[in-house]
Design a protein around this motif. Structure first.
Motif, PDB file in Angstrom:
ATOM      1  N   MET A   1      41.506  14.971  26.186  1.00 15.40           N
ATOM      2  CA  MET A   1      40.758  14.136  27.137  1.00 15.40           C
ATOM      3  C   MET A   1      40.779  14.841  28.457  1.00 15.40           C
ATOM      4  O   MET A   1      41.812  15.372  28.877  1.00 15.40           O
ATOM      5  CB  MET A   1      41.325  12.541  27.011  1.00 15.40           C
ATOM      6  N   LYS A   2      39.805  14.650  29.231  1.00 16.21           N
ATOM      7  CA  LYS A   2      39.723  15.030  30.509  1.00 16.21           C
ATOM      8  C   LYS A   2      39.215  14.224  31.633  1.00 16.21           C
ATOM      9  O   LYS A   2      38.018  13.510  31.135  1.00 16.21           O
ATOM     10  CB  LYS A   2      38.693  16.645  30.533  1.00 16.21           C
ATOM     11  N   CYS A   3      39.946  13.814  32.350  1.00 15.17           N
ATOM     12  CA  CYS A   3      39.529  12.583  33.311  1.00 15.17           C
ATOM     13  C   CYS A   3      38.801  13.082  34.470  1.00 15.17           C
ATOM     14  O   CYS A   3      38.428  14.362  34.507  1.00 15.17           O
ATOM     15  CB  CYS A   3      40.797  12.109  33.818  1.00 15.17           C
ATOM     16  N   LYS A   4      37.985  12.335  34.740  1.00 16.19           N
ATOM     17  CA  LYS A   4      37.164  12.475  36.123  1.00 16.19           C
ATOM     18  C   LYS A   4      38.004  13.215  37.279  1.00 16.19           C
ATOM     19  O   LYS A   4      37.298  14.015  37.988  1.00 16.19           O
ATOM     20  CB  LYS A   4      36.485  11.156  36.678  1.00 16.19           C
ATOM     21  N   SER A   5      39.061  12.850  37.495  1.00 16.24           N
ATOM     22  CA  SER A   5      39.917  13.357  38.667  1.00 16.24           C
ATOM     23  C   SER A   5      40.312  14.884  38.061  1.00 16.24           C
ATOM     24  O   SER A   5      41.003  15.439  38.925  1.00 16.24           O
ATOM     25  CB  SER A   5      41.152  12.638  38.609  1.00 16.24           C
ATOM     26  N   GLY A   6      40.004  15.330  36.851  1.00 13.87           N
ATOM     27  CA  GLY A   6      40.493  16.761  36.316  1.00 13.87           C
ATOM     28  C   GLY A   6      41.646  16.628  35.632  1.00 13.87           C
ATOM     29  O   GLY A   6      42.144  17.748  34.976  1.00 13.87           O
ATOM     30  N   VAL A   7      42.464  15.628  35.636  1.00 15.59           N
ATOM     31  CA  VAL A   7      43.694  15.710  34.649  1.00 15.59           C
ATOM     32  C   VAL A   7      43.492  15.598  33.445  1.00 15.59           C
ATOM     33  O   VAL A   7      42.257  15.113  32.612  1.00 15.59           O
ATOM     34  CB  VAL A   7      44.396  14.199  35.026  1.00 15.59           C
ATOM     35  N   GLU A   8      44.031  16.428  32.456  1.00 11.16           N
ATOM     36  CA  GLU A   8      43.714  16.692  31.192  1.00 11.16           C
ATOM     37  C   GLU A   8      44.941  16.053  30.141  1.00 11.16           C
ATOM     38  O   GLU A   8      46.100  16.203  30.479  1.00 11.16           O
ATOM     39  CB  GLU A   8      43.439  18.210  30.577  1.00 11.16           C
ATOM     40  N   ILE A   9      44.492  15.379  29.174  1.00 10.81           N
ATOM     41  CA  ILE A   9      45.567  14.870  28.425  1.00 10.81           C
ATOM     42  C   ILE A   9      45.577  15.302  26.757  1.00 10.81           C
ATOM     43  O   ILE A   9      44.406  15.169  26.401  1.00 10.81           O
ATOM     44  CB  ILE A   9      45.566  13.299  28.531  1.00 10.81           C
ATOM     45  N   LEU A  10      46.508  15.797  26.283  1.00 10.33           N
ATOM     46  CA  LEU A  10      46.404  16.075  24.923  1.00 10.33           C
ATOM     47  C   LEU A  10      47.517  15.244  24.308  1.00 10.33           C
ATOM     48  O   LEU A  10      48.552  15.030  24.563  1.00 10.33           O
ATOM     49  CB  LEU A  10      46.846  17.475  24.600  1.00 10.33           C
ATOM     50  N   ILE A  11      46.872  14.516  23.035  1.00 10.17           N
ATOM     51  CA  ILE A  11      47.548  13.861  22.104  1.00 10.17           C
ATOM     52  C   ILE A  11      47.653  14.567  20.718  1.00 10.17           C
ATOM     53  O   ILE A  11      46.704  14.663  20.208  1.00 10.17           O
ATOM     54  CB  ILE A  11      47.360  12.482  22.172  1.00 10.17           C
ATOM     55  N   HIS A  12      48.811  14.712  20.166  1.00 13.73           N
ATOM     56  CA  HIS A  12      49.057  15.505  19.132  1.00 13.73           C
ATOM     57  C   HIS A  12      49.696  14.750  18.112  1.00 13.73           C
ATOM     58  O   HIS A  12      51.070  14.703  18.228  1.00 13.73           O
ATOM     59  CB  HIS A  12      49.570  16.898  19.170  1.00 13.73           C
ATOM     60  N   VAL A  13      49.223  14.107  17.137  1.00 17.92           N
ATOM     61  CA  VAL A  13      49.708  13.231  16.099  1.00 17.92           C
ATOM     62  C   VAL A  13      50.544  13.968  15.104  1.00 17.92           C
ATOM     63  O   VAL A  13      49.821  14.859  14.377  1.00 17.92           O
ATOM     64  CB  VAL A  13      48.742  12.234  15.506  1.00 17.92           C
ATOM     65  N   GLY A  14      51.889  13.983  15.159  1.00 23.34           N
ATOM     66  CA  GLY A  14      52.768  14.692  14.205  1.00 23.34           C
ATOM     67  C   GLY A  14      52.848  16.308  14.365  1.00 23.34           C
ATOM     68  O   GLY A  14      51.981  16.828  14.959  1.00 23.34           O
TER      69      GLY A  14
END
Length: 63
Positions: A1-14
């Protein structure tokens, strides 16, 4: 995911879940969707992951 602020978040299940070929996973969003707080992202069968993947740990990476 990429937030409007530019922060990126990766969630990797397993770990090593690519070998499951999507079995046990249901995506509720797709690339390019705009999401809100509390929107479901993905559902998964934890029992299947624990049985067939290397580990059920779910790393979350924030960049």
């Amino acid at each position: 995911m990429k937030c409007k602020s530019g922060v990126e978040i990766l969630i990797h299940v397993g770990l090593e879940t690519i070998a499951l070929n999507g079995e046990g996973f249901e995506a509720h969003v797709k690339q390019g969707d705009i999401i809100k707080v509390c929107d479901p992202l993905v559902s998964f069968d934890l029992n299947s992951i624990e049985e067939y993947a290397a580990d059920s740990i779910t790393p979350i990476v924030i960049n």
